[in-house]
Design a protein around this motif. Structure first.
Motif, PDB file in Angstrom:
ATOM      1  N   PHE A  67      63.599  35.405  16.956  1.00  0.00           N
ATOM      2  CA  PHE A  67      64.905  36.065  17.119  1.00  0.00           C
ATOM      3  C   PHE A  67      65.893  35.155  17.809  1.00  0.00           C
ATOM      4  O   PHE A  67      65.572  34.519  18.798  1.00  0.00           O
ATOM      5  N   SER A  68      67.085  35.079  17.261  1.00  0.00           N
ATOM      6  CA  SER A  68      68.188  34.476  18.004  1.00  0.00           C
ATOM      7  C   SER A  68      69.441  35.234  17.590  1.00  0.00           C
ATOM      8  O   SER A  68      69.503  35.771  16.498  1.00  0.00           O
ATOM      9  N   TYR A  69      70.400  35.299  18.484  1.00  0.00           N
ATOM     10  CA  TYR A  69      71.625  36.030  18.169  1.00  0.00           C
ATOM     11  C   TYR A  69      72.430  35.273  17.130  1.00  0.00           C
ATOM     12  O   TYR A  69      72.302  34.061  16.990  1.00  0.00           O
ATOM     13  N   GLY A  70      73.280  36.039  16.426  1.00  0.00           N
ATOM     14  CA  GLY A  70      74.063  35.424  15.360  1.00  0.00           C
ATOM     15  C   GLY A  70      75.429  34.965  15.821  1.00  0.00           C
ATOM     16  O   GLY A  70      75.695  34.844  17.019  1.00  0.00           O
ATOM     17  N   GLU A  71      76.288  34.697  14.838  1.00  0.00           N
ATOM     18  CA  GLU A  71      77.656  34.229  15.111  1.00  0.00           C
ATOM     19  C   GLU A  71      78.576  34.853  14.069  1.00  0.00           C
ATOM     20  O   GLU A  71      78.127  35.214  12.985  1.00  0.00           O
ATOM     21  N   ILE A  72      79.864  34.956  14.428  1.00  0.00           N
ATOM     22  CA  ILE A  72      80.856  35.416  13.447  1.00  0.00           C
ATOM     23  C   ILE A  72      82.019  34.432  13.442  1.00  0.00           C
ATOM     24  O   ILE A  72      82.594  34.140  14.503  1.00  0.00           O
ATOM     25  N   HIS A  73      82.340  33.916  12.279  1.00  0.00           N
ATOM     26  CA  HIS A  73      83.469  32.995  12.126  1.00  0.00           C
ATOM     27  C   HIS A  73      84.418  33.571  11.072  1.00  0.00           C
ATOM     28  O   HIS A  73      83.963  33.981  10.001  1.00  0.00           O
ATOM     29  N   LYS A 175      72.264  37.119  12.311  1.00  0.00           N
ATOM     30  CA  LYS A 175      72.843  36.344  11.195  1.00  0.00           C
ATOM     31  C   LYS A 175      74.108  35.595  11.636  1.00  0.00           C
ATOM     32  O   LYS A 175      74.863  36.091  12.480  1.00  0.00           O
ATOM     33  N   THR A 176      74.333  34.463  11.019  1.00  0.00           N
ATOM     34  CA  THR A 176      75.643  33.813  11.104  1.00  0.00           C
ATOM     35  C   THR A 176      76.480  34.395   9.977  1.00  0.00           C
ATOM     36  O   THR A 176      76.070  34.345   8.813  1.00  0.00           O
ATOM     37  N   VAL A 177      77.628  34.989  10.325  1.00  0.00           N
ATOM     38  CA  VAL A 177      78.479  35.614   9.304  1.00  0.00           C
ATOM     39  C   VAL A 177      79.782  34.822   9.224  1.00  0.00           C
ATOM     40  O   VAL A 177      80.453  34.619  10.241  1.00  0.00           O
ATOM     41  N   ILE A 178      80.119  34.365   8.026  1.00  0.00           N
ATOM     42  CA  ILE A 178      81.378  33.634   7.829  1.00  0.00           C
ATOM     43  C   ILE A 178      82.251  34.485   6.912  1.00  0.00           C
ATOM     44  O   ILE A 178      81.859  34.809   5.788  1.00  0.00           O
ATOM     45  N   ALA A 201      84.540  38.020  17.060  1.00  0.00           N
ATOM     46  CA  ALA A 201      84.316  36.694  16.472  1.00  0.00           C
ATOM     47  C   ALA A 201      84.074  35.578  17.484  1.00  0.00           C
ATOM     48  O   ALA A 201      84.594  35.602  18.592  1.00  0.00           O
ATOM     49  N   ASP A 202      83.288  34.588  17.058  1.00  0.00           N
ATOM     50  CA  ASP A 202      83.132  33.345  17.814  1.00  0.00           C
ATOM     51  C   ASP A 202      84.327  32.433  17.566  1.00  0.00           C
ATOM     52  O   ASP A 202      84.757  31.705  18.445  1.00  0.00           O
ATOM     53  N   SER A 203      84.817  32.429  16.323  1.00  0.00           N
ATOM     54  CA  SER A 203      85.959  31.569  16.006  1.00  0.00           C
ATOM     55  C   SER A 203      86.842  32.217  14.957  1.00  0.00           C
ATOM     56  O   SER A 203      86.362  32.999  14.131  1.00  0.00           O
ATOM     57  N   VAL A 204      88.147  31.908  15.036  1.00  0.00           N
ATOM     58  CA  VAL A 204      89.116  32.401  14.055  1.00  0.00           C
ATOM     59  C   VAL A 204      89.955  31.201  13.609  1.00  0.00           C
ATOM     60  O   VAL A 204      90.518  30.503  14.439  1.00  0.00           O
ATOM     61  N   THR A 205      90.021  30.984  12.304  1.00  0.00           N
ATOM     62  CA  THR A 205      90.818  29.872  11.776  1.00  0.00           C
ATOM     63  C   THR A 205      91.862  30.439  10.846  1.00  0.00           C
ATOM     64  O   THR A 205      91.512  31.132   9.885  1.00  0.00           O
ATOM     65  N   LYS A 206      93.147  30.183  11.127  1.00  0.00           N
ATOM     66  CA  LYS A 206      94.179  30.637  10.183  1.00  0.00           C
ATOM     67  C   LYS A 206      94.636  29.427   9.380  1.00  0.00           C
ATOM     68  O   LYS A 206      95.177  28.461   9.922  1.00  0.00           O
TER      69      LYS A 206
END
Ligand SMILES: Nc1ncnc2c1ncn2[C@@H]1O[C@H](COP(=O)(O)OP(=O)(O)O)[C@@H](O)[C@H]1O
Ligand SMILES: Cc1cn([C@H]2C[C@H](O)[C@@H](COP(=O)(O)O)O2)c(=O)[nH]c1=O
Ligand SMILES: [Zn+2]
Length: 278
Positions: A67-73, A175-178, A201-206
């Motif tokens: 188990f490891s935590y995910g990310e949201i980009h 999950k890593t979610v993009i 989110a971990d990161s936001v790119t415009k």
């Protein structure tokens, strides 16, 4: 003097025995730390401090489930900004790094069929075209889902359950979610739930496109037709990326055309009603 709760991790050949001690006074005060996930450990079905149990430690080679935590980009921007291109690139990189990947797109967009997600310049990647995100786990297969590392979501503005899906996928399923989607619709209003997931989110790119009328950076999407529903599938036939100046002028021009058109219709029906029968 605090009572100690002990969780022991079974050692493997490569790791020494490891145990965590939590003062009972602390765990009583803050019940959340009784959840082994708080420590970055896989939750056991029922937490019993009196027994030693094999648990997972993220990043370690301990025995037990992984188990490891995910990310949201999040990748935002107007149409033609390269959101899908960027999503496909990131997914391809993850895949090249040996991670298991899948892309979901909305089944509302049937322009290039439902098998692939396709960029405006023709690059494509196989995808799951779905009406909602909550059906993905079942459709993909529960066992296969467990092994999935990275989930890409294209056309995120069309998914009403975006927030719940992303939160569960990253926080609980690791999950890593993009996510790629429009931040605004053709009237520059917030589109769907895309902006709602920014706090997750971990990161936001415009990203920006090029204004089709002057070549400057384009932040907005202008609808070229008089259609008014928020959702209207289309490409360069219906939409163009524009800078602020050309968005404002374009909206004025579209509004002026709309008024002229309705006046012309009124005029025609007046003339028709007042002309003598031939
Ligand atoms: N005005 C335009 N009309 C058609 N295609 C464009 C236009 N501007 C850029 N493109 C192409 O679209 C590509 C980006 O496509 P894509 O990644 O699908 O964008 P998005 O997902 O943001 O709509 C650009 O690399 C460029 O080749
Ligand atoms: C601005 C706007 C867009 N849409 C639709 C048009 C396209 O089918 C997608 C966006 O696709 P892209 O990958 O970002 O190019 O959304 C809409 O329905 N309503 C709008 O206001
Ligand atoms: Zn411009």
């Amino acid at each position: 003097s605090p009572t100690l709760l002990t969780i022991s991790c079974h050692p493997t050949k490569t790791m020494p025995s490891l145990s965590f001690q939590i003062p009972r006074t602390l765990s009583d005060k803050f019940p959340i730390i009784q959840n082994p996930n708080f420590l970055g450990l896989k939750a056991f079905s029922s937490f019993n401090p009196s027994i030693s149990t094999s648990v997972e430690c993220p990043g370690s080679r301990m025995e037990g489930p992984r188990f490891s935590y995910g990310e949201i980009h999040i990748i935002l921007g107007p149409m033609f900004a390269g959101k899908t291109t960027s999503l496909l690139r990131r997914i391809q990189t993850e895949s090249n790094n040996g991670r298991s990947v899948a892309i979901i797109k909305s089944n509302k967009d049937t322009r290039y069929g439902l098998e692939y997600t396709v960029t405006h310049d023709g690059a494509k990647f196989p995808c799951w075209a779905l009406a909602d995100l909550s059906s993905f786990r079942q459709k993909y297969g529960v066992n296969a889902y467990e092994k999935l590392d990275v989930i890409g979501i294209d056309e995120a503005q069309f998914f009403g359950d975006l927030y719940d899906f992303c939160r569960k996928a990253a926080d609980h399923d690791g999950k890593t979610v993009i996510v790629a989607g429009l931040d605004g619709d053709y009237l520059r209003r917030s589109f769907g739930s895309v902006l709602n997931i920014i706090p997750l989110a971990d990161s936001v790119t415009k990203l920006t496109a090029r204004c089709e009328l002057c070549g400057k950076r384009a932040f907005f999407t202008l609808r070229k037709t008089k259609d008014t529903p928020t959702e209207l599938i289309g490409g360069a036939d219906v939409y163009m990326p524009v800078c602020r100046q050309h968005y404002v002028n374009g909206q004025l021009a579209i509004e002026a055309t709309r008024i002229l058109e309705s006046q012309r219709i009124q005029c025609d029906s007046y003339l028709e009603a007042s002309s003598p029968p031939s």
